[in-house]
Design an enzyme around this catalytic site. Structure first.
Site, PDB file in Angstrom:
ATOM      1  N   GLU A   1     -10.866  -2.042  -5.648  1.00 19.51           N
ATOM      2  CA  GLU A   1     -11.434  -1.085  -4.700  1.00 19.51           C
ATOM      3  C   GLU A   1     -10.579   0.177  -4.618  1.00 19.51           C
ATOM      4  O   GLU A   1      -9.393   0.167  -4.920  1.00 19.51           O
ATOM      5  CB  GLU A   1     -11.524  -1.721  -3.311  1.00 19.51           C
ATOM      6  CG  GLU A   1     -12.299  -0.876  -2.302  1.00 19.51           C
ATOM      7  CD  GLU A   1     -12.029  -1.292  -0.865  1.00 19.51           C
ATOM      8  OE1 GLU A   1     -12.895  -1.024  -0.022  1.00 19.51           O
ATOM      9  OE2 GLU A   1     -10.960  -1.853  -0.587  1.00 19.51           O
TER      10      GLU A   1
ATOM     11  N   ARG B   1       0.829  -1.213   0.000  1.00 18.81           N
ATOM     12  CA  ARG B   1       0.000   0.000   0.000  1.00 18.81           C
ATOM     13  C   ARG B   1       0.861   1.261   0.000  1.00 18.81           C
ATOM     14  O   ARG B   1       0.466   2.301  -0.528  1.00 18.81           O
ATOM     15  CB  ARG B   1      -0.924   0.018   1.218  1.00 18.81           C
ATOM     16  CG  ARG B   1      -1.915  -1.131   1.268  1.00 18.81           C
ATOM     17  CD  ARG B   1      -2.722  -1.101   2.549  1.00 18.81           C
ATOM     18  NE  ARG B   1      -3.207  -2.424   2.920  1.00 18.81           N
ATOM     19  CZ  ARG B   1      -3.899  -2.691   4.014  1.00 18.81           C
ATOM     20  NH1 ARG B   1      -4.193  -1.712   4.864  1.00 18.81           N
ATOM     21  NH2 ARG B   1      -4.298  -3.917   4.284  1.00 18.81           N
TER      22      ARG B   1
END
Length: 479
Positions: free
Chosen positions: A167, A96
Protein backbone atom coordinates in the site's frame (compact mmCIF):
# COMPACT_ATOMS: atom_id res chain seq x y z
CA UNK A 1 15.15 17.51 -12.42
CA UNK A 2 12.98 14.54 -11.52
CA UNK A 3 10.61 13.37 -14.23
CA UNK A 4 8.15 10.54 -14.86
CA UNK A 5 10.78 8.23 -16.34
CA UNK A 6 11.57 4.59 -15.64
CA UNK A 7 14.60 3.98 -13.43
CA UNK A 8 17.34 2.18 -15.45
CA UNK A 9 18.29 -1.31 -14.27
CA UNK A 10 21.79 -0.32 -13.16
CA UNK A 11 20.41 2.57 -11.11
CA UNK A 12 17.80 0.29 -9.54
CA UNK A 13 20.56 -2.09 -8.48
CA UNK A 14 22.71 0.73 -7.09
CA UNK A 15 19.86 2.14 -4.97
CA UNK A 16 18.87 -1.34 -3.86
CA UNK A 17 22.35 -2.10 -2.58
CA UNK A 18 22.57 1.26 -0.85
CA UNK A 19 19.26 1.09 1.01
CA UNK A 20 19.73 -2.55 2.06
CA UNK A 21 22.91 -1.50 3.86
CA UNK A 22 20.84 0.66 6.23
CA UNK A 23 19.86 -2.28 8.46
CA UNK A 24 21.37 -5.78 8.94
CA UNK A 25 18.32 -7.70 7.65
CA UNK A 26 18.75 -5.99 4.28
CA UNK A 27 21.71 -8.29 3.60
CA UNK A 28 19.37 -11.29 3.45
CA UNK A 29 17.57 -10.02 0.35
CA UNK A 30 18.42 -12.03 -2.77
CA UNK A 31 16.27 -11.11 -5.76
CA UNK A 32 16.74 -14.34 -7.72
CA UNK A 33 16.07 -16.48 -4.65
CA UNK A 34 13.02 -14.31 -3.85
CA UNK A 35 11.61 -15.00 -7.32
CA UNK A 36 11.88 -18.72 -6.64
CA UNK A 37 10.08 -18.33 -3.32
CA UNK A 38 7.22 -16.37 -4.90
CA UNK A 39 6.89 -19.00 -7.63
CA UNK A 40 6.47 -21.65 -4.94
CA UNK A 41 3.41 -19.96 -3.44
CA UNK A 42 0.01 -21.51 -4.22
CA UNK A 43 -2.46 -19.58 -6.36
CA UNK A 44 -4.74 -18.73 -3.43
CA UNK A 45 -1.91 -16.72 -1.84
CA UNK A 46 -1.18 -14.63 -4.93
CA UNK A 47 -2.71 -11.29 -4.07
CA UNK A 48 -3.27 -9.78 -7.52
CA UNK A 49 -4.77 -12.97 -8.97
CA UNK A 50 -7.19 -13.41 -6.06
CA UNK A 51 -8.27 -9.76 -6.09
CA UNK A 52 -8.67 -9.46 -9.85
CA UNK A 53 -10.68 -12.67 -10.19
CA UNK A 54 -13.20 -11.93 -7.41
CA UNK A 55 -16.89 -11.87 -8.34
CA UNK A 56 -17.97 -9.81 -5.31
CA UNK A 57 -16.27 -7.31 -2.96
CA UNK A 58 -13.50 -8.91 -0.95
CA UNK A 59 -13.09 -7.82 2.68
CA UNK A 60 -9.84 -6.80 4.34
CA UNK A 61 -9.29 -5.37 7.84
CA UNK A 62 -6.32 -3.52 9.34
CA UNK A 63 -4.16 -5.40 11.84
CA UNK A 64 -0.60 -5.45 13.11
CA UNK A 65 1.18 -6.45 16.35
CA UNK A 66 4.93 -6.65 17.05
CA UNK A 67 5.65 -10.35 17.69
CA UNK A 68 5.58 -12.83 14.83
CA UNK A 69 3.62 -15.53 16.65
CA UNK A 70 1.03 -12.97 17.75
CA UNK A 71 0.71 -11.60 14.21
CA UNK A 72 0.12 -15.11 12.90
CA UNK A 73 -2.50 -15.75 15.60
CA UNK A 74 -4.21 -12.41 14.89
CA UNK A 75 -4.41 -12.97 11.13
CA UNK A 76 -5.61 -16.56 11.55
CA UNK A 77 -8.39 -15.30 13.82
CA UNK A 78 -9.46 -12.59 11.38
CA UNK A 79 -9.40 -15.07 8.52
CA UNK A 80 -11.38 -17.76 10.34
CA UNK A 81 -13.64 -15.85 12.74
CA UNK A 82 -13.89 -12.60 10.78
CA UNK A 83 -14.12 -14.36 7.41
CA UNK A 84 -11.64 -11.89 5.90
CA UNK A 85 -10.83 -12.63 2.26
CA UNK A 86 -7.58 -10.65 2.21
CA UNK A 87 -5.35 -9.93 5.18
CA UNK A 88 -3.12 -7.04 6.21
CA UNK A 89 0.13 -6.61 8.00
CA UNK A 90 0.06 -3.11 9.44
CA UNK A 91 3.54 -1.74 10.10
CA UNK A 92 4.59 0.03 13.32
CA UNK A 93 5.22 3.78 13.57
CA UNK A 94 8.97 3.54 14.17
CA UNK A 95 9.43 1.61 10.95
CA UNK A 96 7.27 4.17 9.15
CA UNK A 97 9.77 6.82 10.27
CA UNK A 98 12.77 4.60 9.35
CA UNK A 99 13.76 4.37 13.02
CA UNK A 100 14.69 0.69 12.91
CA UNK A 101 16.76 0.78 16.09
CA UNK A 102 13.76 2.01 18.10
CA UNK A 103 11.59 -0.62 16.42
CA UNK A 104 14.15 -3.26 17.44
CA UNK A 105 14.05 -2.09 21.05
CA UNK A 106 10.26 -2.24 21.02
CA UNK A 107 10.29 -5.72 19.48
CA UNK A 108 12.75 -7.01 22.08
CA UNK A 109 10.65 -5.54 24.87
CA UNK A 110 7.54 -7.16 23.40
CA UNK A 111 9.32 -10.51 23.35
CA UNK A 112 10.37 -10.06 26.98
CA UNK A 113 7.04 -8.87 28.38
CA UNK A 114 4.45 -10.30 25.99
CA UNK A 115 2.94 -6.80 25.68
CA UNK A 116 2.20 -5.00 22.42
CA UNK A 117 4.95 -2.42 22.85
CA UNK A 118 4.69 -1.36 19.20
CA UNK A 119 1.57 -0.33 17.28
CA UNK A 120 2.27 -2.66 14.39
CA UNK A 121 4.52 -5.33 12.89
CA UNK A 122 8.19 -4.29 12.44
CA UNK A 123 8.75 -6.16 9.19
CA UNK A 124 12.23 -4.74 8.56
CA UNK A 125 13.39 -6.08 11.93
CA UNK A 126 11.76 -9.48 11.39
CA UNK A 127 13.53 -9.60 8.05
CA UNK A 128 12.99 -11.88 5.09
CA UNK A 129 12.87 -15.02 7.23
CA UNK A 130 10.22 -13.65 9.61
CA UNK A 131 8.09 -12.35 6.73
CA UNK A 132 8.16 -15.75 5.03
CA UNK A 133 7.15 -17.52 8.21
CA UNK A 134 4.09 -15.24 8.26
CA UNK A 135 3.31 -15.82 4.58
CA UNK A 136 3.71 -19.59 4.99
CA UNK A 137 1.49 -19.74 8.09
CA UNK A 138 -1.53 -17.86 6.71
CA UNK A 139 -3.75 -19.48 4.09
CA UNK A 140 -4.73 -16.24 2.34
CA UNK A 141 -3.07 -13.33 0.49
CA UNK A 142 -1.48 -10.68 2.73
CA UNK A 143 -0.78 -6.99 2.02
CA UNK A 144 1.74 -4.62 3.61
CA UNK A 145 -0.08 -1.54 4.98
CA UNK A 146 1.95 1.19 6.57
CA UNK A 147 2.20 4.99 6.05
CA UNK A 148 5.88 5.34 5.23
CA UNK A 149 7.19 8.33 3.24
CA UNK A 150 10.45 6.45 2.54
CA UNK A 151 9.38 2.82 2.10
CA UNK A 152 12.36 1.58 0.08
CA UNK A 153 13.91 -0.80 2.63
CA UNK A 154 10.47 -1.95 3.79
CA UNK A 155 9.57 -2.80 0.19
CA UNK A 156 12.85 -4.59 -0.51
CA UNK A 157 12.47 -6.84 2.56
CA UNK A 158 8.74 -7.52 2.33
CA UNK A 159 8.82 -8.25 -1.41
CA UNK A 160 11.67 -10.70 -0.83
CA UNK A 161 9.72 -12.02 2.16
CA UNK A 162 6.78 -13.06 -0.02
CA UNK A 163 4.31 -10.17 0.23
CA UNK A 164 2.64 -9.48 -3.12
CA UNK A 165 0.71 -6.29 -2.31
CA UNK A 166 2.07 -3.01 -1.00
CA UNK A 167 0.00 0.00 0.00
CA UNK A 168 0.89 3.68 -0.29
CA UNK A 169 2.42 6.19 -2.66
CA UNK A 170 4.54 9.33 -2.87
CA UNK A 171 1.59 11.72 -2.55
CA UNK A 172 -0.83 9.76 -0.39
CA UNK A 173 1.90 8.82 2.12
CA UNK A 174 3.27 12.35 2.19
CA UNK A 175 0.54 15.00 2.03
CA UNK A 176 -1.74 13.45 4.72
CA UNK A 177 1.07 12.08 6.91
CA UNK A 178 4.17 14.21 7.33
CA UNK A 179 5.85 17.61 7.43
CA UNK A 180 9.34 16.12 7.39
CA UNK A 181 9.57 15.12 3.73
CA UNK A 182 9.24 17.19 0.59
CA UNK A 183 7.04 15.93 -2.23
CA UNK A 184 9.88 15.73 -4.76
CA UNK A 185 11.84 13.62 -2.27
CA UNK A 186 9.01 11.15 -1.70
CA UNK A 187 8.23 10.85 -5.41
CA UNK A 188 11.86 9.96 -6.10
CA UNK A 189 11.91 7.36 -3.33
CA UNK A 190 8.62 5.80 -4.36
CA UNK A 191 9.84 5.53 -7.94
CA UNK A 192 12.28 2.97 -6.53
CA UNK A 193 9.47 1.09 -4.74
CA UNK A 194 7.42 0.96 -7.92
CA UNK A 195 10.42 0.07 -10.08
CA UNK A 196 11.25 -2.80 -7.73
CA UNK A 197 7.64 -3.98 -7.95
CA UNK A 198 7.94 -3.66 -11.72
CA UNK A 199 11.10 -5.77 -11.72
CA UNK A 200 9.27 -8.57 -9.92
CA UNK A 201 6.35 -8.18 -12.33
CA UNK A 202 8.66 -8.57 -15.32
CA UNK A 203 9.73 -11.93 -13.88
CA UNK A 204 6.13 -13.10 -13.57
CA UNK A 205 5.51 -12.09 -9.93
CA UNK A 206 2.77 -9.47 -10.17
CA UNK A 207 3.14 -7.15 -7.20
CA UNK A 208 -0.13 -5.33 -6.55
CA UNK A 209 0.26 -1.64 -5.68
CA UNK A 210 -2.43 0.29 -3.81
CA UNK A 211 -2.20 4.07 -3.36
CA UNK A 212 -3.88 5.29 -0.16
CA UNK A 213 -7.21 6.69 -1.38
CA UNK A 214 -8.69 8.39 1.70
CA UNK A 215 -5.82 10.93 1.99
CA UNK A 216 -6.52 12.98 5.15
CA UNK A 217 -9.75 11.06 5.70
CA UNK A 218 -11.65 14.24 6.57
CA UNK A 219 -14.30 15.46 4.11
CA UNK A 220 -12.02 14.94 1.10
CA UNK A 221 -13.87 15.93 -2.10
CA UNK A 222 -14.07 12.83 -4.33
CA UNK A 223 -12.46 14.44 -7.37
CA UNK A 224 -9.31 15.34 -5.42
CA UNK A 225 -8.92 11.79 -4.11
CA UNK A 226 -9.53 10.31 -7.56
CA UNK A 227 -7.09 12.65 -9.34
CA UNK A 228 -4.29 11.92 -6.86
CA UNK A 229 -4.97 8.18 -7.08
CA UNK A 230 -4.76 8.31 -10.87
CA UNK A 231 -1.47 10.22 -10.70
CA UNK A 232 0.01 7.65 -8.32
CA UNK A 233 -1.26 4.89 -10.59
CA UNK A 234 0.42 6.54 -13.57
CA UNK A 235 3.71 6.85 -11.69
CA UNK A 236 3.57 3.16 -10.75
CA UNK A 237 2.71 2.12 -14.31
CA UNK A 238 5.73 4.00 -15.67
CA UNK A 239 7.96 1.85 -13.44
CA UNK A 240 6.42 -1.39 -14.71
CA UNK A 241 3.64 -2.09 -12.18
CA UNK A 242 0.74 -3.90 -13.87
CA UNK A 243 -1.70 -4.51 -10.98
CA UNK A 244 -2.96 -1.28 -9.44
CA UNK A 245 -5.75 -0.84 -6.90
CA UNK A 246 -7.07 2.70 -6.58
CA UNK A 247 -8.92 3.65 -3.43
CA UNK A 248 -11.65 5.94 -2.19
CA UNK A 249 -12.69 6.80 1.36
CA UNK A 250 -16.37 6.87 2.32
CA UNK A 251 -17.83 10.35 2.85
CA UNK A 252 -21.20 9.06 4.06
CA UNK A 253 -23.66 10.19 1.39
CA UNK A 254 -24.59 7.01 -0.48
CA UNK A 255 -25.28 8.74 -3.80
CA UNK A 256 -21.95 10.55 -3.78
CA UNK A 257 -20.00 7.51 -2.61
CA UNK A 258 -21.47 5.20 -5.26
CA UNK A 259 -20.98 7.86 -7.94
CA UNK A 260 -17.37 8.38 -6.85
CA UNK A 261 -16.51 4.68 -6.95
CA UNK A 262 -18.03 4.36 -10.42
CA UNK A 263 -16.16 7.46 -11.59
CA UNK A 264 -12.93 6.14 -10.09
CA UNK A 265 -13.11 2.89 -12.03
CA UNK A 266 -14.07 4.60 -15.28
CA UNK A 267 -11.41 7.32 -15.14
CA UNK A 268 -8.66 4.96 -13.93
CA UNK A 269 -9.20 2.70 -16.93
CA UNK A 270 -9.17 5.77 -19.16
CA UNK A 271 -6.01 7.40 -17.81
CA UNK A 272 -3.88 4.33 -17.03
CA UNK A 273 -2.20 2.22 -19.74
CA UNK A 274 -4.13 -0.68 -21.25
CA UNK A 275 -1.62 -3.23 -19.90
CA UNK A 276 -2.51 -2.26 -16.31
CA UNK A 277 -5.25 -4.23 -14.56
CA UNK A 278 -7.19 -1.71 -12.45
CA UNK A 279 -9.12 -2.70 -9.34
CA UNK A 280 -10.81 -0.47 -6.77
CA UNK A 281 -10.95 -0.42 -2.98
CA UNK A 282 -13.53 1.29 -0.77
CA UNK A 283 -12.45 2.39 2.70
CA UNK A 284 -15.20 2.47 5.26
CA UNK A 285 -15.53 5.75 7.18
CA UNK A 286 -12.08 7.12 8.05
CA UNK A 287 -13.18 9.98 10.33
CA UNK A 288 -14.26 10.03 13.95
CA UNK A 289 -16.55 7.20 15.08
CA UNK A 290 -19.34 7.34 17.69
CA UNK A 291 -18.13 6.08 21.10
CA UNK A 292 -21.17 3.81 21.37
CA UNK A 293 -20.49 0.47 19.65
CA UNK A 294 -24.08 0.03 18.49
CA UNK A 295 -23.95 3.39 16.70
CA UNK A 296 -20.51 2.54 15.33
CA UNK A 297 -21.99 -0.63 13.83
CA UNK A 298 -24.51 1.62 12.10
CA UNK A 299 -21.66 3.54 10.43
CA UNK A 300 -20.07 0.24 9.37
CA UNK A 301 -23.38 -1.02 8.00
CA UNK A 302 -23.81 2.09 5.87
CA UNK A 303 -20.39 1.35 4.40
CA UNK A 304 -21.46 -2.21 3.68
CA UNK A 305 -24.61 -1.03 1.93
CA UNK A 306 -22.62 1.42 -0.18
CA UNK A 307 -20.22 -1.36 -1.16
CA UNK A 308 -23.10 -3.65 -2.10
CA UNK A 309 -24.44 -1.02 -4.51
CA UNK A 310 -21.13 0.19 -5.99
CA UNK A 311 -19.39 -3.22 -5.87
CA UNK A 312 -15.72 -2.22 -5.57
CA UNK A 313 -13.25 -5.08 -5.78
CA UNK A 314 -12.23 -4.71 -2.14
CA UNK A 315 -13.51 -3.11 1.06
CA UNK A 316 -11.27 -2.02 3.95
CA UNK A 317 -13.44 -2.60 7.00
CA UNK A 318 -13.67 -0.85 10.35
CA UNK A 319 -14.50 -2.11 13.83
CA UNK A 320 -17.10 -0.90 16.37
CA UNK A 321 -14.19 0.07 18.63
CA UNK A 322 -12.66 2.70 16.31
CA UNK A 323 -13.37 5.42 18.87
CA UNK A 324 -11.15 3.65 21.41
CA UNK A 325 -8.15 3.25 19.12
CA UNK A 326 -6.69 -0.16 18.27
CA UNK A 327 -9.57 -2.69 18.41
CA UNK A 328 -9.48 -6.13 19.95
CA UNK A 329 -9.28 -9.01 17.50
CA UNK A 330 -12.88 -9.85 18.42
CA UNK A 331 -14.08 -6.33 17.57
CA UNK A 332 -12.06 -6.34 14.35
CA UNK A 333 -13.68 -9.62 13.33
CA UNK A 334 -17.09 -8.23 14.28
CA UNK A 335 -16.64 -5.31 11.87
CA UNK A 336 -15.78 -7.76 9.11
CA UNK A 337 -18.86 -9.89 9.75
CA UNK A 338 -21.14 -6.86 9.97
CA UNK A 339 -19.93 -5.62 6.61
CA UNK A 340 -20.24 -9.07 5.05
CA UNK A 341 -23.78 -9.53 6.36
CA UNK A 342 -24.97 -6.27 4.81
CA UNK A 343 -23.22 -6.90 1.50
CA UNK A 344 -24.54 -10.45 1.23
CA UNK A 345 -28.10 -9.30 1.96
CA UNK A 346 -28.03 -6.36 -0.45
CA UNK A 347 -25.77 -7.32 -3.34
CA UNK A 348 -28.32 -9.45 -5.17
CA UNK A 349 -31.00 -6.77 -4.93
CA UNK A 350 -31.54 -4.27 -7.72
CA UNK A 351 -31.20 -0.96 -5.89
CA UNK A 352 -31.89 2.14 -7.98
CA UNK A 353 -31.12 5.51 -6.39
CA UNK A 354 -31.89 8.79 -8.11
CA UNK A 355 -29.04 11.21 -8.65
CA UNK A 356 -26.07 8.85 -9.02
CA UNK A 357 -25.58 9.48 -12.74
CA UNK A 358 -25.73 13.27 -12.30
CA UNK A 359 -23.30 13.18 -9.37
CA UNK A 360 -20.91 10.89 -11.24
CA UNK A 361 -20.89 13.29 -14.18
CA UNK A 362 -20.00 16.17 -11.86
CA UNK A 363 -17.18 14.18 -10.21
CA UNK A 364 -15.78 13.20 -13.59
CA UNK A 365 -15.81 16.81 -14.80
CA UNK A 366 -14.05 17.97 -11.64
CA UNK A 367 -11.44 15.23 -11.90
CA UNK A 368 -10.72 16.08 -15.52
CA UNK A 369 -10.16 19.72 -14.54
CA UNK A 370 -7.54 18.62 -12.00
CA UNK A 371 -5.86 16.16 -14.37
CA UNK A 372 -5.76 18.80 -17.12
CA UNK A 373 -4.06 21.31 -14.83
CA UNK A 374 -1.48 18.69 -13.77
CA UNK A 375 -0.59 17.95 -17.40
CA UNK A 376 -0.51 21.68 -18.21
CA UNK A 377 1.74 22.52 -15.26
CA UNK A 378 4.20 19.80 -16.28
CA UNK A 379 3.99 20.15 -20.07
CA UNK A 380 2.75 16.56 -20.15
CA UNK A 381 5.10 15.21 -17.45
CA UNK A 382 3.02 14.02 -14.51
CA UNK A 383 5.83 14.36 -11.94
CA UNK A 384 6.64 17.96 -12.76
CA UNK A 385 2.96 18.73 -13.20
CA UNK A 386 2.14 17.36 -9.76
CA UNK A 387 4.96 19.26 -8.05
CA UNK A 388 4.07 22.55 -9.73
CA UNK A 389 0.32 22.12 -9.26
CA UNK A 390 0.73 21.53 -5.52
CA UNK A 391 3.18 24.43 -5.28
CA UNK A 392 0.72 26.81 -6.92
CA UNK A 393 -2.32 25.50 -5.05
CA UNK A 394 -3.96 24.38 -8.30
CA UNK A 395 -3.96 20.92 -6.68
CA UNK A 396 -4.63 20.77 -2.95
CA UNK A 397 -5.86 18.52 -0.13
CA UNK A 398 -7.95 19.77 2.81
CA UNK A 399 -6.50 19.61 6.35
CA UNK A 400 -3.10 18.46 5.07
CA UNK A 401 -0.17 18.63 7.52
CA UNK A 402 2.45 18.56 4.76
CA UNK A 403 4.24 21.76 3.76
CA UNK A 404 4.08 20.47 0.18
CA UNK A 405 0.37 21.30 0.04
CA UNK A 406 -1.29 24.64 0.64
CA UNK A 407 -4.08 23.02 2.66
CA UNK A 408 -6.09 26.14 1.82
CA UNK A 409 -9.31 24.62 0.48
CA UNK A 410 -12.18 23.99 2.87
CA UNK A 411 -14.92 21.39 2.32
CA UNK A 412 -18.42 21.32 3.81
CA UNK A 413 -21.51 19.22 3.30
CA UNK A 414 -24.48 20.42 1.30
CA UNK A 415 -28.09 20.00 2.40
CA UNK A 416 -28.02 16.35 1.32
CA UNK A 417 -24.75 15.55 3.05
CA UNK A 418 -22.59 15.47 -0.07
CA UNK A 419 -19.11 16.96 0.30
CA UNK A 420 -18.74 20.26 -1.54
CA UNK A 421 -16.03 22.92 -1.52
CA UNK A 422 -16.74 26.01 0.56
CA UNK A 423 -13.38 27.75 0.09
CA UNK A 424 -11.66 27.10 -3.25
CA UNK A 425 -8.44 29.06 -2.72
CA UNK A 426 -6.37 28.44 -5.89
CA UNK A 427 -7.74 24.98 -6.73
CA UNK A 428 -8.06 24.63 -10.50
CA UNK A 429 -11.73 24.23 -11.36
CA UNK A 430 -14.14 25.56 -13.98
CA UNK A 431 -16.33 28.44 -12.87
CA UNK A 432 -19.59 26.64 -13.62
CA UNK A 433 -18.55 23.81 -11.30
CA UNK A 434 -17.77 26.30 -8.55
CA UNK A 435 -21.24 27.77 -9.00
CA UNK A 436 -22.82 24.34 -8.52
CA UNK A 437 -21.00 23.92 -5.20
CA UNK A 438 -21.90 27.44 -4.12
CA UNK A 439 -25.59 26.92 -4.89
CA UNK A 440 -25.71 23.60 -3.02
CA UNK A 441 -24.05 25.08 0.06
CA UNK A 442 -26.30 28.13 -0.13
CA UNK A 443 -29.32 25.82 -0.04
CA UNK A 444 -28.03 24.25 3.17
CA UNK A 445 -27.39 27.66 4.71
CA UNK A 446 -30.99 28.65 3.94
CA UNK A 447 -32.31 25.44 5.47
CA UNK A 448 -30.33 26.03 8.65
CA UNK A 449 -31.01 29.75 8.82
CA UNK A 450 -27.36 30.73 8.96
CA UNK A 451 -24.69 32.16 6.71
CA UNK A 452 -22.12 30.03 4.96
CA UNK A 453 -19.05 30.08 7.19
CA UNK A 454 -16.18 28.06 8.62
CA UNK A 455 -18.58 26.99 11.37
CA UNK A 456 -20.24 24.65 8.86
CA UNK A 457 -16.87 23.04 8.15
CA UNK A 458 -16.10 22.51 11.84
CA UNK A 459 -19.58 21.16 12.55
CA UNK A 460 -19.30 18.64 9.72
CA UNK A 461 -15.94 17.30 10.89
CA UNK A 462 -17.48 16.08 14.16
CA UNK A 463 -20.95 15.18 12.87
CA UNK A 464 -20.66 11.40 12.42
CA UNK A 465 -18.92 10.90 15.77
CA UNK A 466 -21.86 12.83 17.24
CA UNK A 467 -24.36 10.50 15.56
CA UNK A 468 -25.30 12.57 12.48
CA UNK A 469 -24.11 13.02 8.90
CA UNK A 470 -24.48 16.81 8.60
CA UNK A 471 -23.31 19.18 11.31
CA UNK A 472 -26.58 21.03 11.78
CA UNK A 473 -26.60 23.84 14.35
CA UNK A 474 -28.43 23.19 17.60
CA UNK A 475 -31.11 25.65 18.63
CA UNK A 476 -32.40 28.71 16.79
CA UNK A 477 -29.25 30.84 16.91
CA UNK A 478 -28.13 32.09 13.48
CA UNK A 479 -24.36 31.83 13.00
Amino acid sequence: MIRDERIPSDELQRIDEEIRSNWPTGADVDFEEAIEYHESLPEHKRFADVLESADKPLLQPRAGVPRLDDQIELLEYLHQEGQADLLPTTIDSYTRDNEYEKAQQGLEKARETGDDTLNGFPAVNHGVEGCRKLIDAIDAPIEVRHGTPDARLLAAITFAGGFQSFEGGPISYNIPYTKRHGLEETIKRWQFVDRLAGAYTERGIRINREPFGPLTGTLVPPSIAIAIGIVEGQLAATQGVRSITLGYGQVGNVVQDVAALQALRKLANEYLPDEVVVTTVFHEWMGGFPPDEARANGVISLGGMTAAIAQPDKVITKSPQEFQGVPTKEANASGLRTTRQVIDMAIEQKIDIDGIEEEQDLIERETRCLMDTIFEHGDGDVVQGTLKAFDSGALDVPFAPSDSAKGAILPARDDDGRVRIFEWADLAMDDDIKEIHKARLSQRADTEGRKQSFRMVADDVDAISDGKLIGRPQGDVKL
